[in-house]
Design an enzyme around this catalytic site. Structure first.
Site, PDB file in Angstrom:
ATOM      1  N   TYR A 165     -18.408  48.809  -2.207  1.00 55.76           N
ATOM      2  CA  TYR A 165     -18.735  47.585  -1.467  1.00 55.76           C
ATOM      3  C   TYR A 165     -17.503  46.944  -0.828  1.00 55.76           C
ATOM      4  O   TYR A 165     -17.594  46.333   0.237  1.00 55.76           O
ATOM      5  CB  TYR A 165     -19.374  46.556  -2.412  1.00 55.76           C
ATOM      6  CG  TYR A 165     -20.762  46.910  -2.906  1.00 55.76           C
ATOM      7  CD1 TYR A 165     -21.416  48.065  -2.499  1.00 55.76           C
ATOM      8  CD2 TYR A 165     -21.410  46.056  -3.793  1.00 55.76           C
ATOM      9  CE1 TYR A 165     -22.684  48.374  -2.956  1.00 55.76           C
ATOM     10  CE2 TYR A 165     -22.683  46.355  -4.260  1.00 55.76           C
ATOM     11  CZ  TYR A 165     -23.315  47.523  -3.852  1.00 55.76           C
ATOM     12  OH  TYR A 165     -24.565  47.814  -4.313  1.00 55.76           O
ATOM     13  N   HIS A 189       0.810  -1.221   0.000  1.00 54.52           N
ATOM     14  CA  HIS A 189       0.000   0.000   0.000  1.00 54.52           C
ATOM     15  C   HIS A 189       0.847   1.276   0.000  1.00 54.52           C
ATOM     16  O   HIS A 189       0.305   2.373  -0.130  1.00 54.52           O
ATOM     17  CB  HIS A 189      -0.945   0.012   1.211  1.00 54.52           C
ATOM     18  CG  HIS A 189      -2.113  -0.925   1.074  1.00 54.52           C
ATOM     19  ND1 HIS A 189      -1.998  -2.176   0.525  1.00 54.52           N
ATOM     20  CD2 HIS A 189      -3.422  -0.785   1.405  1.00 54.52           C
ATOM     21  CE1 HIS A 189      -3.182  -2.770   0.536  1.00 54.52           C
ATOM     22  NE2 HIS A 189      -4.074  -1.940   1.061  1.00 54.52           N
TER      23      HIS A 189
END
Length: 653
Positions: A395, A194
């Site tokens: 903004y 793995h």
């Protein structure tokens, strides 16, 4: 008898030395002799006498004098590298320490311990463990839980019960029963097969976090690992022996199998390993140099070491802590920009935010008031435009509480999920000692942290998106009333023109990185693992997004401080002047064009929040009497200034 571990052309050789009076040159020749002996073509050399070389320490890469006695030049069991003349220019040259040599000088063996019980680890604790601030020990309760869990496994093996991963194969091979005499081999084969990751290895800080988090999960007592093995793993962590863990290869279910297998591979003495003493070397040599033995895996222990979401979650811990830090920084930087652009504080009025009472929005508006309240902190800049005819701001200035606020709320949401995950058992099968049995389930699936970290990236990115627009306003003379690109003699000088382009490039890159990885799934393991989270990429790209946000805000901070130069002799509020002073302690004002990249990097490393927070909390105490100071999460961005900033008692706030 002294022994040295020598790196020659990508291979590690153990060289014993019977006489400490022998020289560094002898050690180099002996290592080359052994290297040539092991090569069918003699490594391309006719004899040792034909080889010219240099010898240097792996630790720091300091060159050694070939005539120095070994007893003077080196410590017993030290790691050294022989660099053969001509190899450095070859494309095949493999240095023992390809990058990150600076880490040697930073690491100091900690004296303090964190006691792990599997239930109470915090994200702040894990980041501190990653930095090497603490060693690990188990609580007595955790030790008992681990022992009881192991007794269940021993009973299964003794009774020859068929249980997944203990007496059977894995994944598609779950129905294959393994003979008792091959159960230990089964676990070693699992770890080896793995270990298939690719890419760069995790840096030491991240590998420490990964190892520490796996220890915490094992300490919960649901994995079936033996107490003996767990204590060996803790000894490896405390010695800062860190396996080579490639950053790519996990699909986030069944857990982070590939990276955790690489982690386990180093623990059993195979693959590569790093320590401050050795740099990168063969794991068996690194362990031996620290007086440690490789772990010998018992039944179930290989699976216990590799099954879980710790890669996703450990990187997620770093991401959420860095996100918390940069979200606080963003409020300070934006407040400074608002001052430079001569904005109004009316948009931060308490009544506005009381009627839309999101927690993050309310807190950000409060921070802006605490930094900009001219009644509390007189500002000559604010006073200079008090009676101007502008009614409201763009903004990007006016909506900071709403935009920054939701980022803060996003971080809080993600931190809650990550905190639960780091204290969760994510193995399969789970061992329940109280019931005397194991149960197969799906706690290894990384969907929770994967979704949360995708959300984190999307949320935090907005800090850079709005910051880049504020940089545009600072640099654009039609919007700022400041010189174009914040520099005198425009045309001859370009000022912040391309620094703004860099910010725009980073924001654009973030837009692609913010695409959620967790919306993807590919079936693996012959359709046994038919839905996966892709959480490893979610974690890695979240960190990349956050780093870009840090860099964009560093550019804005530089630009805002440069804007102040054109407003002098007017002064801003006391806390913002402190922020300006901190920046100017590492970056001088921009008089004419110069190399700007080092300025951006130096500013990226500053913790301006630490300068401002005493003023913010003093304002909180005075305006919200029932409140108490908020202790900020101190995640270091490798700050150039790690002083503790305190308000002088005599200073008028």
């Amino acid at each position: 008898m002294p022994r040295y571990t020598v790196h020659v052309r990508g291979e590690w050789l153990a060289v014993p030395c019977r006489d400490a009076q022998l020289t560094v040159g002898w050690l180099g020749r002996e290592a080359v002799r052994r290297y040539i002996k092991n090569k069918p073509d003699n490594g391309g050399f006719a004899s040792v006498d034909d080889v010219r070389f240099l010898v240097r320490r792996c630790k720091g890469l300091g060159l050694l004098d070939n005539e120095d006695p070994l007893e003077v030049a080196l410590e017993d069991n030290e790691f050294v590298e022989v660099v053969i003349e001509g190899d450095v220019m070859s494309p095949d040259f493999i240095p023992s320490q390809p990058e990150g040599v600076y880490l040697y000088s930073k690491y100091r063996e900690p004296e303090k311990y964190i006691a792990l019980d599997g239930d109470s680890l915090t994200t702040e604790d894990l980041v501190s463990l990653g930095k090497g601030h603490y060693k690990i020990k188990l609580t007595p309760t955790a030790e008992k839980k681990v022992q009881k869990s192991r007794e269940v496994i021993d009973s299964i093996v003794k009774e020859k019960t068929v249980v997944y991963g203990i007496t059977t194969g894995f994944g598609k091979f779950a129905r294959t029963v393994i003979p008792i005499n091959k159960l230990e081999e089964l676990q070693v084969n699992l770890v080896r097969s793995h270990s298939s990751g690719v890419g760069k290895p995790l840096i030491p800080e991240r590998c420490r976090m990964l190892l520490a988090l796996r220890i915490n999960v094992l300490a919960k007592g649901y994995s079936g690992v033996s107490l003996e093995t767990l204590k060996q793993v803790i000894e490896v962590f405390n010695a800062s022996c860190l396996p080579y863990v490639p950053e790519k290869g996990t699909v986030g279910a069944s857990g982070d199998l590939a990276p955790l297998s690489h982690l386990a591979l180093g623990l059993i003495g195979e693959g590569k390993m790093w320590s401050p003493k050795s740099g990168w070397a063969d794991a068996k040599y690194v362990l031996e140099a620290h007086g440690l033995k490789p772990v010998v895996l018992k039944p179930k222990e290989g699976l216990a070491l590799i099954n879980g979401t710790q890669m996703i979650t450990s990187l997620g811990c770093e991401a959420v802590e860095r996100a918390s830090a940069i979200a606080r920084q963003a409020d300070i930087v934006a407040a400074l920009t608002l001052e430079v652009l001569k904005g109004t504080t009316r948009a931060f009025d308490t009544d506005i935010h009381a009627v839309r009472p999101h927690r993050g929005q309310i807190e950000v508006a409060f921070r802006f008031r605490s930094l900009l309240d001219s009644d509390h902190h007189p500002s000559e800049i604010a006073e200079s435009h008090r009676f101007c005819d502008r009614v409201q701001d763009a903004y990007t200035l006016r909506c900071c509480p709403q935009v920054h606020g939701v980022v803060n709320d996003t971080i809080a949401f993600v931190k809650d999920i990550i905190t639960t995950e780091i204290n969760s058992a994510t193995d399969n099968p789970m061992v329940f000692a109280s019931r005397g049995e194991t149960i197969s389930g799906g706690n290894f699936h990384g969907e929770y942290p994967a979704k949360a970290l995708d959300y984190l990236a999307i949320g935090v990115h907005e800090l850079a998106a709005i910051s880049e627009r504020r940089i545009e306003r600072l640099c654009n003379p039609s919007l700022s009333e400041l010189p174009a690109f914040l520099v005198a003699e425009g045309g001859l000088n370009s000022g912040f023109m391309i620094a703004h382009c860099t910010a725009a490039a980073l924001v654009s890159e973030n837009k692609a990185l913010c695409h959620p990885s967790s919306v993807d799934s590919l079936s693996t393991s012959a359709a046994t693992e038919d839905h996966v989270s892709m959480g490893g990429w979610a974690a890695r790209k979240a960190l990349r997004v956050i780093e870009h946000v840090e860099q964009v805000l560093a550019i804005e901070l530089l630009a805002a401080c440069q804007g102040i130069e054109f407003l002098r002799p007017l002064r801003t509020t006391t806390p913002l002047e402190k922020v300006y002073d901190l920046v100017r302690s590492v970056v001088r004002p921009w008089i004419k064009d110069r190399f700007i990249a080092p300025d951006i990097e130096a500013t990226h490393r500053l913790l301006v929040w630490e300068v401002a927070v005493p003023y913010i909390e003093k304002y909180r105490m005075e305006h919200i009497p029932e409140s108490r100071p908020v202790s900020p999460t101190a995640f270091s961005l490798e700050s150039l200034h790690k002083n503790s900033f305190k308000i002088p008692e005599s200073e008028d706030l």
